[in-house]
Design a protein around this motif. Structure first.
Motif, mmCIF file in Angstrom:
data_model
loop_
_atom_site.group_PDB
_atom_site.id
_atom_site.type_symbol
_atom_site.label_atom_id
_atom_site.label_comp_id
_atom_site.label_asym_id
_atom_site.label_seq_id
_atom_site.Cartn_x
_atom_site.Cartn_y
_atom_site.Cartn_z
ATOM 1 N N LYS A 207 -5.514 1.616 1.747
ATOM 2 C CA LYS A 207 -5.296 0.309 2.314
ATOM 3 C C LYS A 207 -5.110 -0.660 1.224
ATOM 4 N N SER A 208 -5.312 -0.533 -0.073
ATOM 5 C CA SER A 208 -4.953 -1.630 -1.004
ATOM 6 C C SER A 208 -4.259 -1.038 -2.318
ATOM 7 N N ILE B 265 5.087 -0.810 1.001
ATOM 8 C CA ILE B 265 4.445 0.420 1.691
ATOM 9 C C ILE B 265 3.163 0.158 2.617
ATOM 10 N N LEU B 266 2.294 -0.515 1.903
ATOM 11 C CA LEU B 266 1.059 -0.963 2.795
ATOM 12 C C LEU B 266 1.679 -1.804 4.052
ATOM 13 N N ALA B 267 2.507 -2.593 4.141
ATOM 14 C CA ALA B 267 2.902 -3.272 5.217
ATOM 15 C C ALA B 267 3.496 -2.382 6.317
ATOM 16 N N TYR C 238 -1.567 -8.518 7.338
ATOM 17 C CA TYR C 238 -1.084 -9.913 6.903
ATOM 18 C C TYR C 238 -0.691 -9.677 5.444
ATOM 19 N N VAL C 239 0.409 -10.091 5.039
ATOM 20 C CA VAL C 239 0.729 -9.891 3.643
ATOM 21 C C VAL C 239 0.100 -10.756 2.446
ATOM 22 N N LEU D 267 8.991 -4.959 10.976
ATOM 23 C CA LEU D 267 8.877 -4.022 10.009
ATOM 24 C C LEU D 267 9.471 -4.294 8.489
ATOM 25 N N ARG D 268 8.430 -3.915 7.732
ATOM 26 C CA ARG D 268 8.602 -3.916 6.145
ATOM 27 C C ARG D 268 9.352 -2.573 5.734
#
Ligand code: SRM
Ligand SMILES: Cc1cc2nc3c(=O)[nH]c(=O)nc-3n(C[C@H](O)[C@H](O)[C@H](O)COP(=O)(O)OP(=O)(O)OC[C@H]3O[C@@H](n4cnc5c(N)ncnc54)[C@H](O)[C@@H]3O)c2cc1C
Ligand code: SF4
Ligand code: FES
Lengths: 852, 110
Positions: free
Chosen positions: A513-514, A538-540, A546-547, A675-676
């Motif tokens: 997650k990070s 990718i994480l997003a 939340y970015v 979508l990222r």
């Protein structure tokens, strides 16, 4: 009379006359081979600047300065004890006592002499050719003079429609002049092109508003009535123009040779042998002034080879010599591709010709082959140079032509590969002609540890001349690496030995997650500006966090970090989402009011929405607070994410519309807005086949039909436009959305960073058909996963600006300065067409001067 | 001569692994906080001489070939945070010694 004495040294004195590209290359080469230990070297150049890149001279008009074009700032000479003098014309050689005379009266003696005096532009002796506002195109000073004149006039004419003439015409056009070209011969580029090729090129050039007069002789130049000059033509017509640029060919600069009695060609040029020696053993000549086998070579690559041959001979290396050079060329002239290989005019006895012409897309290609059809002798290309590399290799290496030789100039059908694998090239194949680098040289460099294109360039210099061989060079390097069993590195950067797709899978499968967690587990070091935003994205894509969360904030490129697009002066632009381009009067008024209050420049974008420019960092949250209160959301113009879904009004208003394109566009925009993705994504929806929304130029294009919707995928505009491919027809709403979900998620999962959908699909083995198999036939059994992934994103959408305004920690980072309330004094606006714009450097100086 | 230190801000004003801008003696300074580096804080000029704007504090930080650097947000050149040197061009930015002392962030006077 003063004299320049070589430093007290007993080394022989080597003097180079002329410091152009070739003279400079000679000095570079002799230093590289240690020759500066054997000789004391002195260089004289007539121009005020040391050698510069004349091949890219035109870039002087498109932003490059003299310093960018310079080939040396003199350090190479200083560091190696080479004396050099600019602004120094050599006027006489006295071969009996081996001395030189300079224009300023100084003399000096030499032991060996190299003449690299290049050539000068030929100006036809038309009456009036010396009038004011007439120019040539050869040196930086010429270009300064042209630029100054062009500022005050509107019409320019080039005399000469050869290669350089057309380049000069392009320059005049870029300077904003109405441009004409006058060519004496019946066609453009008579040396390189045949009649048909010349006429296709003429059509293309006229298409961009340059007037072309072929078969036209100028009789005299006199005062004009509407313009500065009038050119009277032999056929009684005339042309009025303010500026005339002569580009009617070059002549070898051989005045010194003539004066000193060296052997010369009938039509000029200093005669040389294979070692580049003139008729006097102590004097060499190289570059455009030299005549070898009765030929002058007006390109830089042969000059470089001559320089190497002369250095070799001076240093007793008998292995190098000059034995002629290939004069094939490819260029882009006024935006049109032109290529010429070998015997373009089919002059070889018995030669046969294949011709392909397409009058719709304006291209013309010709192949000249040997009588038995086995070898390629020459070729002409107009309109599309992608065929050039392959043809040149067949020609240079005398490779046997394939059975269906014509396939080499036919357009690719059904994606069948044409062209020559680099495997087929012999070791001697010349890859870079500027620096005479063969496939073998590259292979050697790779074996000796140059494991990337950059390294190979460093070692061999391949690709650092005209740049024309870049694509081929990369193929050869990759091929050599593969042959060595070295995997061509697809690592994203020095911190992760993985591709983007690998990282995506790791994040997903191991539930990472990070960035820190991923780096600790699978990477090394501390990350960089390549891997951080890629992992952030990718994480997003996977978790839709939340970015600007604390642990993600430093991953975001500046645009993502401040949720706005940085402009050239460090201010930002603001683009709220306007789904489908539909906007109420109330919201328009709010945007207008906000723009007025903050004095922002306002523009309709190319994506059917409104952009407000010129907000400072500190203003961003305030402005967004107002926009969000009026119901706007972030448009994510800063993110690698969905940009816009362009739409036409569709069946609700338009008499032709067969379905509600507006509603579909708005629904699609709202569905995919969170979508990222690896790169930005654009959609469009048209209400009927007239296609007013240009859906076929988008990543996802939807066009209404009587039976539902046709779906097009993987198109784009931009640098390399590509139409989308028809993916499925007559879909109902639900299936349409399902297919789009799957295509986009599969793209997000498997594409490289910053790879648009088109490049991604072309890179999938099997291309469009494979993508259909995966998405429609579920060949990989992935469809459920892809749909779930997308529905997670849709369900967890948040407007990043809304979240930011609710987060005091995040808001803190929008301060201009941490310790000071003032503004950035370098941000200065001036007014233009009733709005603000950033002041130019000059305007800033003037404004500051006024204040100060 | 002993170094003269100027107090600029608190650690809480910094953003980990990123930059912020500060105004010191009328000069714009880009301050970077890199908890994993030895020196923790770095200060270089905020002025991007190639992009010609005060933006370097807003670039991405990176660790390349053993050096802590920032990439210009405009045209992506890299500057070494400890020396101001540009990796791509022959340019060196003004830079300051910087230190974290408890909660306080200082830079040295020139
Ligand atoms: C604002 C806008 C120009 C305008 O005044 O109209 C614009 C502005 C920028 N475009 Fe664009 N593009 C804009 C429409 C387009 C379009 C037209 C369209 O979308 O229909 C295209 C061609 C269509 C396409 O992308 O397929 C377009 C193709 C590009 C490209 C080339 C992409 C490619 O694949 O070759 C870039 C460069 C990139 O992304 O790497 C680019 C990059 C940019 C950047 C991000 C360049 C930059 O780094 O500063 C500009 C910043 C946006 C800003 O500051 O807000 N822009 N750009 C348009 C914003 C549309 C919007 O509402 O979001
Ligand atoms: C606009 C333009 C575009 C071009 N594009 C291409 C291209 O795409 N590809 C390509 O291969 N080639 C191209 N060329 C040609 C290329 O620039 C020349 O082939 C190359 O510069 C020749 O180098 P040189 O050193 O022989 O001559 P030059 O570069 O002309 O250098 C000769 C130098 O000697 C000096 N000199 C002459 N006489 C004396 C004297 N008596 N005493 C002292 N100094 C003297 C001159 O002032 C000059 O500086 C282009 C040329 C131009 C003008
Ligand atoms: S594509 Fe054009 S013709 Fe068709 S509905 Fe839309 S606006 Fe009308
Ligand atoms: S062919 Fe010109 S750089 Fe290689």
């Amino acid at each position: 009379m003063t004299s320049i004495k070589p430093l007290s040294t007993n080394k022989p004195h080597l003097v180079v006359v002329g410091n152009g590209m070739v003279g400079h290359h000679f000095v570079e080469q002799i230093i590289e081979q240690g020759g500066h230990e054997n000789f004391h070297i002195t260089v004289f150049g007539e121009e005020p600047n040391l050698a510069y890149d004349r091949v890219h001279l035109s870039e002087y008009f498109t932003g490059k300065g003299a310093a960018d074009l310079a080939m040396t700032d003199g350090t190479l000479y200083d560091d190696n004890g080479v004396c050099y003098f600019t602004n120094s014309l050599v006027t006489e050689i006295n071969r009996d006592d081996k001395t030189l005379l300079l224009q300023d009266g100084r003399t000096l003696s030499y032991d060996k002499l190299v003449l690299a005096t290049g050539s000068y532009p030929f100006v036809p002796p038309i009456p009036g050719h010396k009038r004011d506002n007439t120019f040539v195109y050869r040196t930086l000073e010429d270009l300064d003079a042209i630029r100054n004149c062009a500022k005050t006039v509107t019409r320019g004419t080039v005399v000469g429609g050869g290669l350089l003439g057309l380049e000069a015409a392009n320059a005049l056009k870029n300077l904003g002049l109405e441009t004409s070209v006058v060519e004496f011969a019946p066609r453009l580029m008579p040396v390189q092109l045949d009649e048909k090729g010349g006429s296709v090129l003429k059509g293309m050039i006229e298409g961009i508003d340059v007037k072309v007069y072929t078969d036209t002789a100028t009789k005299e130049i006199i005062d004009g009535e509407d313009a500065f000059h009038r050119m009277n033509f032999a056929d009684g017509t005339y042309l009025e123009t303010d500026l005339i640029l002569f580009s009617a060919g070059i002549r070898p600069q051989d005045a010194l040779a003539k004066q000193s009695g060296l052997a010369m060609g009938e039509r000029g040029g200093i005669t040389i042998n294979n070692h580049c020696q003139t008729s006097d053993d102590a004097i060499y000549s190289i570059g455009e002034c030299a005549l070898w086998n009765n030929m002058i070579f007006g390109l830089v690559a042969p000059g470089y080879t001559m320089a190497k041959a002369a250095v070799g001979h001076l240093l007793d290396d008998v292995t190098v010599s000059f034995t002629g050079s290939d004069m094939s060329t490819k260029l882009k002239l006024l935006g049109c591709d032109v290529g010429s290989v070998g015997d373009a005019h089919a002059k070889t006895q018995g030669s046969k010709v294949f011709v392909y012409q397409d009058e719709i897309s304006q291209s013309y290609r010709k192949m000249v082959v040997s009588e038995d059809g086995k070898k390629l002798l020459g070729a002409v290309l107009v309109g599309d140079n992608s065929y050039y590399d392959t043809l040149l290799q067949y020609y240079l290496n005398a490779i046997d032509l394939p059975e269906q030789a014509q396939s080499l100039i036919l357009p690719a059908m059904d994606g069948a590969p044409v062209g020559l694998g680099v495997d087929a090239l012999p070791a001697t194949a010349s890859i870079c002609s500027c620096h005479n680098v063969s496939k073998q040289d590259i292979s050697d460099a790779v074996c000796n540890g140059a494991l990337s294109v950059g390294d190979v360039k460093g070692v061999t210099k391949a690709g650092t001349g005209c740049g024309g061989c870049a694509a081929l060079l990369k193929k050869v390097v990759d091929n050599e690496l593969l042959a060595l069993g070295v995997e061509v590195s697809t690592d994203i950067c020095e911190h992760f030995a993985y591709t983007r797709q690998d990282l995506y899978n790791l994040v997903k499968i191991e539930e990472i997650k990070s960035f820190d967690a991923l780096l600790k587990k699978h990477g090394k070091g501390h990350g960089c500006e390549i891997c951080k935003p890629a992992v952030g994205s990718i994480l997003a894509s996977v978790w839709n966090d939340y970015v600007l969360k604390k642990e993600h904030i430093s991953l975001q490129d500046t645009n993502d970090r401040f949720l706005a697009n940085m402009q050239k002066d460090g201010t930002y632009s603001i683009v709220p989402r306007i789904p489908g381009g539909e906007i109420t009067a109330e919201r328009l008024i709010v945007m207008g009011e906000v723009a007025k209050e903050y004095n922002l420049y306002t523009k309709i974008t190319g994506g059917q929405r409104i952009d407000l420019f010129g907000a400072t960092l500190a203003q961003l949250p305030e402005i967004w607070e107002k926009l969000i209160a009026a119901g706007f959301e972030t448009g994510q113009a800063y993110g690698k994410s969905l940009r816009t879904v362009k739409s036409c009004v569709g069946s609700t208003w338009c008499r032709y519309g067969v379905n509600d394109s507006m509603k579909m566009a708005i629904d699609l925009e709202n569905r995919y807005k969170g979508l990222r993705s690896p790169h930005k994504i654009k959609f469009a929806v048209s209400g009927c086949t007239r296609e007013c929304a240009e859906a076929q130029s988008k990543d996802i294009g939807v066009i209404a039909t009587e039976g539902g919707w046709n779906l097009y995928v993987c198109g784009n505009g931009g640098m390399k436009p590509r139409h989308g491919d028809l993916f499925a027809t007559d879909l109902d709403d639900e299936t349409l959305v399902k297919y789009i979900d799957r295509v986009l998620m599969f793209y997000t999962k498997t594409a490289d960073r910053l790879q648009r959908t088109s490049v991604w699909m072309d890179g999938l083995e099997g291309g469009l058909e494979y993508l259909k198999d995966v998405v429609i036939k579920d060949k990989l059994g992935l469809c459920d996963e892809l749909e779930e992934g997308m529905s997670h994103i849709v369900d967890t959408f948040q407007c990043e600006w809304k979240t930011t305004l609710e987060d005091p920690e995040a808001l803190k980072t929008f301060r201009q300065f941490v310790n000071y309330e003032g503004a950035d004094k370098n941000v200065v606006f001036v007014e233009e067409r009733d709005q603000v714009r950033p002041a130019t450097d000059l305007e800033k100086q003037q404004l500051i001067a006024k204040v100060g | 001569m002993t170094t003269q230190w100027t107090l600029v801000c608190k650690q809480a004003d910094l953003v980990a692994n990123a930059g912020v801008a500060a105004m010191v003696n009328n000069e714009q300074v880009a301050l970077f906080y890199l908890p994993e580096s030895e020196n923790k804080v770095f200060a270089i000029a905020n002025w991007d001489p190639i992009g010609k704007a005060n933006v370097l504090s807003r670039g991405l930080t990176a660790h390349l070939q053993g050096e802590w650097v920032v990439a210009s947000p405009l045209y992506k050149q890299h500057y070494i945070l400890s020396s101001g040197e540009c990796l791509e061009e022959d340019i060196c930015l003004p830079h300051w010694k910087a230190k974290l002392d408890g909660d306080d962030v200082y830079i040295a006077e020139h």
